[in-house]
Each structure stands twice: as C-alpha cells, then as structure tokens.
Design a protein around this motif. Structure first.
Motif, PDB file in Angstrom:
ATOM      1  N   PHE A  35      -3.347  -4.339  -3.490  1.00  0.00           N
ATOM      2  CA  PHE A  35      -2.876  -3.301  -2.571  1.00  0.00           C
ATOM      3  C   PHE A  35      -2.049  -2.215  -3.247  1.00  0.00           C
ATOM      4  CE2 PHE A  35      -4.218  -6.414   0.463  1.00  0.00           C
ATOM      5  CZ  PHE A  35      -4.565  -5.685   1.594  1.00  0.00           C
ATOM      6  N   GLU A  66     -10.858   1.287  -2.943  1.00  0.00           N
ATOM      7  CA  GLU A  66     -10.141   0.030  -3.065  1.00  0.00           C
ATOM      8  C   GLU A  66      -9.829  -0.596  -1.710  1.00  0.00           C
ATOM      9  OE1 GLU A  66      -9.581  -1.759  -5.537  1.00  0.00           O
ATOM     10  OE2 GLU A  66      -8.081  -3.187  -4.808  1.00  0.00           O
ATOM     11  N   ILE A  67      -9.830   0.207  -0.646  1.00  0.00           N
ATOM     12  CA  ILE A  67      -9.432  -0.318   0.677  1.00  0.00           C
ATOM     13  C   ILE A  67     -10.272  -1.534   1.095  1.00  0.00           C
ATOM     14  CG2 ILE A  67      -9.397   0.208   3.146  1.00  0.00           C
ATOM     15  CD1 ILE A  67      -8.429   3.001   2.442  1.00  0.00           C
ATOM     16  N   LEU A  70      -3.710   1.124  -3.714  1.00  0.00           N
ATOM     17  CA  LEU A  70      -3.910   1.998  -2.554  1.00  0.00           C
ATOM     18  C   LEU A  70      -2.882   3.119  -2.503  1.00  0.00           C
ATOM     19  CD1 LEU A  70      -4.727  -0.598   0.259  1.00  0.00           C
ATOM     20  CD2 LEU A  70      -6.271   0.536  -1.344  1.00  0.00           C
ATOM     21  N   ALA A 108       0.818  -1.205   0.000  1.00  0.00           N
ATOM     22  CA  ALA A 108       0.000   0.000   0.000  1.00  0.00           C
ATOM     23  C   ALA A 108       0.858   1.263   0.000  1.00  0.00           C
ATOM     24  CB  ALA A 108      -0.920  -0.002   1.222  1.00  0.00           C
ATOM     25  N   ALA A 167      -8.354   5.147  -4.295  1.00  0.00           N
ATOM     26  CA  ALA A 167      -7.714   4.435  -3.187  1.00  0.00           C
ATOM     27  C   ALA A 167      -8.709   4.143  -2.072  1.00  0.00           C
ATOM     28  CB  ALA A 167      -6.542   5.257  -2.657  1.00  0.00           C
ATOM     29  N   ALA A 174      -9.494  -4.596  -1.132  1.00  0.00           N
ATOM     30  CA  ALA A 174      -8.199  -5.218  -0.869  1.00  0.00           C
ATOM     31  C   ALA A 174      -8.225  -6.036   0.417  1.00  0.00           C
ATOM     32  CB  ALA A 174      -7.119  -4.135  -0.787  1.00  0.00           C
TER      33      ALA A 174
END
Length: 232
Positions: free
Chosen positions: A162, A195-196, A165, A108, A192, A199
């Motif tokens: 990741f 996407e957290i 991120l 990340a 981002a 992921a």
C-alpha cells in the motif's frame, strides 16, 4: 595528543564494563569527545543539531518509542485488553485483519501507526490476548508467539503493497527510477493506479489466510473444547 580524542571510546568501554546506565555512558562519551576533539560547546551543539535534522526520521522513530513506552507504563496494554473484552465475537484473526485494513488505508496516505514496536506490541497483541481470554481460553505462550507472527506479517504485507499507492512516496519513486534505468518512463500516478488492484488482492488473500490460520491455531492449542464462556 591525537589519542586523547579516543577518550570517548574509553568511557563507553569502561561504562559498559561497570554496567552503568547506557544513556548516561553515551551522553558522557558524546560530551567528552566533542570537547577533547576541539569542537567546543558551540560546535558540539551545532553538530548535534545538524545530525538531528539530517536524521529526523530516526528521531521521530525514537520519539514514538518513548511515547509508546510511557503509555505502556501508564496502562495502555491493560486498557487495550479491557476494550476488546467488550466486543462480542472478536478473535485474534479478526483483529489482525482489522489492523491490516486500517494499516493499508492509512498506508496509502503514507501515514504510519508506529509498526511492530509502536502499535502491534503495545496495542494489537494485548487486544488479541484479551480476545482469546474473552472466548474462555487461557492464552498459551506458543499461541501468542503465533499471533505475533501473524500480526508482523500483516504489517509487512500492507506496508509493502500500500505504500506504493502514495504518489511521491519512497516506494513509488524506487519503482519509477528502477523502470527508468531499464528504459521505461512512467508517471507516479500511473504506477499508483496499477498498484491499487494488486494491493487489494494482497490484502484479501492475507485476511482469508490469517482467518483460516486463526481457526487452525485455536483448534491446535485448545482442541474442540468450549471455553469458559461456552465458545470454541
């Protein structure tokens, strides 16, 4: 006279036919081609320097391989295996999951461990092999091949999900430009944030799957028998 510029190709063909050292062959071919091509010493060095800077990411990868190889020759694999033997309850599946968590966290921030060649092969696999031995079993070749597959899969999963991120990373920029071409203007920070959870879910699912697979593989290769240490 133009054909003389192909002298480097001849050196490569003859060198590999005679099974000479590959690095020496390439180095001689490089020097020869530069000289007969009219670059001269100064032009040759300038060309090498320019290409080194332009492809520095590949140069860093090569440096990682050299460092990893040097550490392996000086006992990195043995040290990793000895270290994991001191950890009670460690299994190959738990190690793969621990690697995935670390890989995801640092991924990340766009920080790599060296991937399969730079970390999994010289560090994670010896630790997994040590964990199997620590349970009292002698690792089979087929089992180690399965563990290699699990480790590589975890590397791909964590890096794929990741890396997005990291705001400004290549993955996020690729998604942003792709969406822009479709008429959707989005900010990297918004990508981002979206996407957290994706992921994290991917990491949890992968960990659960590999833990279950590890138990299944242990039963497959060693049956229900206990190891030398009395552990299944």
């Amino acid at each position: 006279m133009e054909l003389i510029k192909l002298l480097g190709v001849v050196i490569v063909i003859v060198g590999f036919a005679l099974k000479l050292d590959s690095i020496l062959i390439i180095f001689l071919a490089l020097i020869t081609t530069g000289i007969v091509g009219g670059l001269g010493v100064e032009g040759l060095l300038e060309t090498i320097g320019t290409n080194f800077v332009a492809n520095r990411s590949m140069a860093i990868f090569i440096m990682i391989l050299l460092v990893t190889g040097t550490l392996e020759r000086n006992g990195l694999r043995e040290a990793a295996a000895d270290l994991i033997k001191k950890v009670k309850g460690a299994t190959a599946g738990k190690l793969v999951c621990a690697y995935g968590i670390l890989r995801g966290f640092f991924g990340a921030f766009n920080v790599g461990f060296g991937g399969v060649a730079g970390f999994i092969r010289p560090v994670l696999l010896p630790m997994a092999e040590g964990a199997v031995k620590n349970s009292g079993h002698e690792p089979t070749e087929e089992h180690m091949e399965d563990i290699k597959g699990m480790s590589s899969a975890m590397e791909n999963i964590t890096w794929f999900f990741f890396q997005v991120l990291f705001v400004g990373g290549s993955g996020g920029i690729l998604v942003q430009t792709t969406l822009a071409s479709l008429g959707y203007e989005v900010e990297l920070i918004d990508l981002a944030m979206q996407e957290i959870p994706v992921a994290l879910i991917a990491l949890v699912v992968a960990c659960v799957y590999f833990l279950m697979k590890d138990k299944k593989l242990t039963k497959k290769y060693y049956g229900s028998s206990t190891g030398k240490n009395g552990r299944k």
